[in-house]
Scaffold this motif. Structure first.
Motif, mmCIF file in Angstrom:
data_model
loop_
_atom_site.group_PDB
_atom_site.id
_atom_site.type_symbol
_atom_site.label_atom_id
_atom_site.label_comp_id
_atom_site.label_asym_id
_atom_site.label_seq_id
_atom_site.Cartn_x
_atom_site.Cartn_y
_atom_site.Cartn_z
ATOM 1 N N ALA A 1 0.719 -1.411 0.070
ATOM 2 C CA ALA A 1 0.242 0.134 0.019
ATOM 3 C C ALA A 1 0.555 0.897 -0.225
ATOM 4 N N ALA A 2 0.540 2.505 -0.459
ATOM 5 C CA ALA A 2 1.224 3.154 -0.635
ATOM 6 C C ALA A 2 1.941 3.976 0.567
ATOM 7 N N GLY A 3 0.427 4.153 1.321
ATOM 8 C CA GLY A 3 0.776 4.584 2.745
ATOM 9 C C GLY A 3 1.919 3.362 3.230
ATOM 10 N N THR A 4 1.966 2.647 3.246
ATOM 11 C CA THR A 4 3.194 1.674 3.463
ATOM 12 C C THR A 4 4.412 1.893 3.218
ATOM 13 N N ARG A 5 4.500 2.335 2.094
ATOM 14 C CA ARG A 5 5.329 2.336 1.335
ATOM 15 C C ARG A 5 6.818 3.941 1.645
ATOM 16 N N GLN A 6 5.054 4.400 1.942
ATOM 17 C CA GLN A 6 5.505 5.784 2.733
ATOM 18 C C GLN A 6 6.297 6.220 3.586
ATOM 19 N N ALA A 7 5.838 4.781 4.382
ATOM 20 C CA ALA A 7 6.583 5.024 6.038
ATOM 21 C C ALA A 7 7.304 3.938 5.754
ATOM 22 N N ILE A 8 7.595 3.604 4.604
ATOM 23 C CA ILE A 8 9.203 2.412 4.898
ATOM 24 C C ILE A 8 10.100 3.341 4.212
ATOM 25 N N GLY A 9 9.767 4.504 2.963
ATOM 26 C CA GLY A 9 10.740 5.578 3.015
ATOM 27 C C GLY A 9 11.326 6.611 3.668
ATOM 28 N N LEU A 10 10.635 6.631 4.945
ATOM 29 C CA LEU A 10 10.792 7.589 5.900
ATOM 30 C C LEU A 10 11.936 6.468 7.228
#
Lengths: 407, 273, 173
Positions: free
Chosen positions: A307-316
């Motif tokens: 999910a996009a939100g998860t990927r954003q968190a992973i990126g951070l």
């Protein structure tokens, strides 16, 4: 003063470290410059369209960090007032003397490139900014040329690509040179390695990309704007590729030391297994390398299935961990390389101070300067791309159509 | 298989004869040449790189020999140096190392205050025996100082030309131009340099340049009661140091780093790094 | 070339920067830099200037002739005056009432500007047994033991110089 405890036989003049936190901070800052610049070049030279959202920001980030790359050096010099001697009377056999020239060349290339990228915006703002002082500032920034014709724009574009193209080797050289500073010190077997410049460049690129991911995600979240997933995905993939090479070469370097097992290995092994254990195996390897490799590896492999939100968190999270990794690497190299004596028989323990000219507080203060500068930039130029993102309240009420100026 | 004819035999004999004569001529010629070369006047200074084309060696090139077999570990050199050069506490331009070998293979090295207060058997430092619980079986002292290397990394890395070499081969620091970056300190493999805590510039052994240029010996040499330190002009074949260098097997520290030290050692043990 | 006007101005700015740099450089570089090599040539003269602090035993004999003669005639002349008494330059200055303003701290601490000898520490440096020391010197490992063995009485104030004349090594008493 930092505290030092020595064990075993330490040469009398080595009872303390000569290069401490500031010298570890210096390659950290220039590293971020190199990495951020590579990202912007991927868009400007290699036409990686997906990186457009961060292309301008990463350029300004490179400049903001570059402007303060010299500060840690000046803070550690015994005579900062004589600093310009390295350009007035450079010793041609000295790697350090080259710094002034590489640095100023790169600063010129980067500044001109940013100027060209933003010239149309600056020209527009010199007419349309709300307050007269700001219009004057833009007029100065535009060097008084406030009209941008199509022919001028085409010329700018050509010059810009040219500058970006020579900027890449310049950025790599600037940072490879920092690695060379350490790698060419034959007196210190822990540093002396031809792989050192390669390791410094690769970790620099990793830290720069990580910093762009972290800042982009944080700013977008804070401003309540959508994160461009294509862009973040691409950044994470690049970070992953560079991290793989970076970690492999770093491991190879260590394995090479161990396998050659020169007379210095006995003490280097002790150094790594005791005094550098936490900063190397916990911070640099486990937290900073293994976890981000898994996180960004998963993102690269599974892409949209996460999910996009998860990927954003992973990126951070991954980005922050990579920043920790590179910071730990700088520490392990710069501080670690001085924690054993050239007698190869003793250790100098290093406990960093909180206050003082080279204490933690000073490090944080210096490291915050690029961010303050980026904030200042954001008051003058649209950080994140076109003028459409520029706050409307800073423009005249009867400002010309922004869209017309966008390119 | 045919038997060799007379003709062939004679050719073989001829060849053999040629070879014999040739090699005899070669050996004799070689001897003549070698003798001639031995009799040629010696150009250049032993241990020194050849001078640049068309130039001669300077008339004075200083050299230093440390005879470790003579050092008694009294610390006179360290005290003389510290007083002569006003060396700050916690730093040393010269120091003496104490090496103690134990039957279990352990080597203990020690240099309390660089040897300024001398040495004693009761090992004041915490890392010292007692714990080892054995009587040492071998030991000696090794004085150390700046090696004034011919190919020194400290001059190589100085960004501003504050580290330099005089014509006589002495490596010095120009405290007026040093920016205090510490790169020379890092690049010195011997730990000879330090950043002076007051002047904030690089500092090191100068071989007492202010004394030797007045015809005096360096303080550590002058006040060594054991004659373990020999200083002089290696360019002068009749000097004491030239004689010592010609009649002894000398070594340098960390020769594998290729810095070509002008400070040479007699009786250096492989444990001395 | 109207569309390149901004580049012309940019080069103008760069030219100003470079010219300023060169102008400042011309002022900042010492005139004798590079005449002998990549360094300031007068640094060598500066390095030579400093006054030696150790003056040599011969200079001491100018005032201390008697003790100097007995020292030179005795067996203990490898260590020189300044080995035990410390450097004499300041001492000479103080005694001859030269200006010593340059050394306020040393003079305040030590008006005669010589090392205060203890009569025991100076001897220890060479004559206390140390395993690593080549056995060319007479040495003892314990003062108390040594005094008792040689028939003396050891007190906390006992010094080597009670019995041994440091200048000649002749045993007193």
């Amino acid at each position: 003063m930092h505290h030092y405890v020595t064990q075993g036989y330490v040469l009398p003049n080595q009872a303390h470290l000569y290069w401490t936190t500031m010298i570890a901070l210096y390659p950290y800052i220039t590293g971020i410059v190199a990495g951020a610049f590579i990202i912007s070049s991927l868009y400007h030279v290699f036409d990686k369209e997906e990186l457009k959202p961060v292309s301008r920001f990463s350029m300004l980030m490179a400049l903001a960090f570059l402007l303060f790359a010299t500060v840690p050096l000046l803070m550690h010099l015994g005579h900062p007032e004589r600093a310009f001697s390295i350009m007035f009377t450079p010793n041609p056999t000295s790697a350090t003397a080259v710094f002034g020239f590489i640095y100023s060349t790169y600063l010129c290339i980067l500044s001109v490139e940013i100027w060209l990228v933003y010239r149309a915006d600056i020209a527009y703002l010199s007419h349309n900014a709300r307050s007269a002082p700001m219009r004057a500032l833009y007029w100065v920034l535009a060097l008084g040329v406030t009209e941008v014709s199509d022919a001028a724009r085409r010329l700018d574009r050509r010059v810009m690509i040219f500058l970006a193209a020579i900027g890449i080797p310049a950025a790599v050289f600037l940072h490879g040179y920092v690695g060379f500073l350490f790698g060419a010190v034959k007196a210190d077997p822990y540093w002396a390695s031809p792989l050192m410049p390669v390791i410094f460049i690769l970790s620099a690129i990793v830290s720069g990309i990580a910093m762009v991911i972290v800042c982009y995600t944080v700013v977008q979240w804070a401003k309540g704007r959508a994160v461009d997933m294509k862009c973040t995905q691409s950044l994470m993939e690049y970070a992953w590729y560079f991290l793989i090479i970076d970690v492999s070469i770093e491991a190879l370097e260590l394995v090479n030391h161990a396998y050659m097992a020169n007379e210095d290995w006995r003490i280097l092994r002790q150094l790594i297994m005791t005094r550098l254990w936490t900063s190397m195996f916990i911070f640099q390897v486990l937290l900073g390398s293994v976890i981000p490799l898994l996180l960004f590896g998963a993102v690269t492999v599974f892409k949209d299935r996460i999910a996009a939100g998860t990927r954003q968190a992973i990126g951070l999270i991954g980005g922050l961990l990579l920043l920790v990794q590179v910071a730990a690497m700088r520490w392990n190299v710069v501080i670690g390389g001085q924690m054993y004596s050239k007698s190869l028989r003793g250790f100098i323990d290093f406990h960093v101070d909180f206050g003082g000219q080279e204490g933690i507080l000073a490090v944080l203060a210096v490291f915050s300067l690029p961010f303050l500068t980026l904030f200042a930039f954001s008051r003058v130029l649209p950080l994140w791309g076109s003028l459409a993102t520029f706050p409307k309240q800073w423009l005249k009420d009867d400002a010309a159509d922004i869209g017309a100026q966008d390119h | 298989m045919t038997t060799p004819t007379r003709e062939e035999l004679s050719r073989r004999a001829f060849l053999r004869k040629c070879a014999e004569q040739g090699s005899a001529t070669f050996v004799f010629g070689g001897m003549v040449l070698t003798t001639a070369m031995l009799r040629l006047p010696q150009e250049g200074v032993p241990g020194e790189p050849p001078p640049k084309a068309g130039k001669k060696h300077p008339e004075v090139i200083y050299g230093f020999v440390v005879d470790t077999t003579k050092c008694i570990g009294c610390g006179s050199c360290v005290r003389a140096c510290k007083a002569e050069n006003n060396v700050p506490d916690g730093y040393n331009r010269t120091w003496v190392e104490q090496y103690t070998f134990y039957p279990n293979g352990e080597v203990v090295v020690n240099s309390p205050k660089g040897g300024e207060d001398g040495f004693s058997d009761d090992f004041p430092d915490s890392n010292q025996p007692g714990e080892i619980g054995q009587r040492p079986d071998r030991g000696f002292f090794v004085p150390k100082l700046c090696n004034h290397c011919i190919d020194t990394p400290c001059i190589q890395v100085c960004p501003v030309g504050a580290s330099y070499r005089t014509e006589e081969g002495v490596v010095l620091v120009d405290a007026e131009r040093c920016i205090g970056c510490g790169y020379c300190v890092q690049s010195c493999p011997f730990g000879s340099r330090y950043l002076h805590p007051v002047t904030k510039t690089a500092d090191k052994c100068t071989w007492c340049y202010h004394r030797i240029t007045k015809g005096l010996k360096p303080a550590c040499v002058e006040y060594c009661p054991a004659k373990a330190r020999i200083f002089g002009n290696v360019s002068d074949p009749n000097s004491e140091i030239s004689h010592i260098l010609a009649t002894n097997r000398v070594q340098v520290l960390k020769s594998y780093l290729g810095t070509n030290p002008r400070t040479r050692y007699i009786g250096l043990d492989s444990e001395v790094i | 070339m109207g569309h390149a006007k901004h580049f012309v101005r940019l080069f103008g700015v760069l030219a100003v920067v470079v010219i300023t740099f060169l102008a400042v450089r011309a002022q900042a570089v010492p005139k004798d830099y590079g005449t002998l090599g990549r360094f300031r040539a007068s640094a060598i003269t500066d390095a030579k200037k400093r006054e030696p602090r150790h003056i040599g035993s011969e200079a001491c004999s100018d005032c201390h002739d008697k003790i100097n003669k007995s020292w030179a005639a005795g067996k203990h002349h490898t260590p020189q005056c300044e080995n035990c008494h410390g450097p004499g330059m300041l001492h000479v200055k103080v005694m001859s009432e030269d200006s010593v303003d340059a050394y306020p701290d040393q003079i305040k601490k030590n008006p005669k500007a010589l090392r205060v000898t203890s009569g025991i520490q100076e001897c220890e440096w060479c004559h206390f047994k140390t395993f690593e020391r080549p056995s060319v010197l007479k040495s003892i490992s314990n003062v108390k033991e040594h005094i008792t063995k040689t028939g003396g009485t050891y007190t906390a104030k006992s010094k080597c110089t009670d019995c041994h004349d440091p200048h000649t090594t002749v045993t007193k008493k």
